[in-house]
Design a protein around this motif. Structure first.
Motif: not given
Length: 230
Positions: A67-88
């Motif tokens: 849903e934001i891949s076009d913005i990511f490609q267009r602006d070369q934005s820095k992509l960030v996320t946080f994750m967590r142990s799947p069970v938790d």
């Protein structure tokens, strides 16, 4: 131009990061999207890129990468996320969902109010959420991947990487704080959750590997620079 995109995977500390991003960039430059916002846009045949303003520097929310891949490609934005142990993450999502039902009076809420975790974890929409949100992106494309288990250190490291002059760190309220999954649920149930979320486990392990490799590369570079100076 969108400088930074933060994909908020459910129950991974993203609400805390939103407050940090607002502090750093200013509320007028941060556009947050709830999942319902994304679904409403889709129903209207629009994308996130159609509704953000020119002054938006950061987008944050429960959106899929697609849903934001076009913005990511267009602006070369820095992509960030946080994750967590799947069970938790699944258990935390269940606790949050159960808590949220108390304030809802819809037919679905009334019907599912007594639903236990054993039933909840088998629902298709509760399984492999991280993998579903990140479908279509490689871990190497991320500017930074943090983890809830080390959120304070990771926000501090992200702050250094982005050269933020000041970044407050917020802590989310936790339900059943202080109790580990092992204390609350049987080993059989935890194992079942893990099996039902194998795609998430694969994504999580891949992210850990990339994150660890980047850490080791940074240490080697720092050591090399130190040796050059001495």
């Amino acid at each position: 131009m969108v400088e930074l995109i933060f994909i908020h995977l459910p129950k991974t500390g993203g609400s805390s990061m939103l407050q940090t991003l607002i502090d750093v960039y200013g509320e007028e430059h941060v556009h947050h999207f709830e999942r319902d916002d994304c679904l409403n846009l889709k129903e209207k045949g629009k994308r996130i890129s159609d509704v953000i303003s020119k002054q938006t520097k950061v987008i944050h929310g429960h959106f899929y990468f697609e849903e934001i891949s076009d913005i990511f490609q267009r602006d070369q934005s820095k992509l960030v996320t946080f994750m967590r142990s799947p069970v938790d993450r699944v258990i935390s999502n269940f606790n949050w969902w159960k808590h949220s039902l108390k304030n809802k009076d819809t037919q679905e809420a009334r019907e599912r109010r007594n639903e236990g975790i054993e039933t909840y974890i088998t629902k298709p929409l509760t399984r492999n959420k991280m993998a579903r949100f990140l479908e279509g992106v490689n871990m190497e494309q991320f500017f930074y991947i943090g983890f809830l288990e080390s959120i304070q250190n990771d926000i501090e490291e992200l702050s250094r990487k982005l050269e933020w002059s000041q970044a407050s760190i917020y802590h989310e309220k936790k339900i059943n704080e202080g109790k580990s999954p092992e204390q609350l649920y049987s080993a059989a149930l935890l194992n079942k959750i893990k099996k039902l979320n194998q795609k998430d486990e694969k994504v999580y392990q891949s992210a850990l590997k990339v994150f660890k490799n980047k850490k080791e590369d940074q240490k080697r570079k720092s050591l090399f620079r130190f040796r050059l100076k001495t």
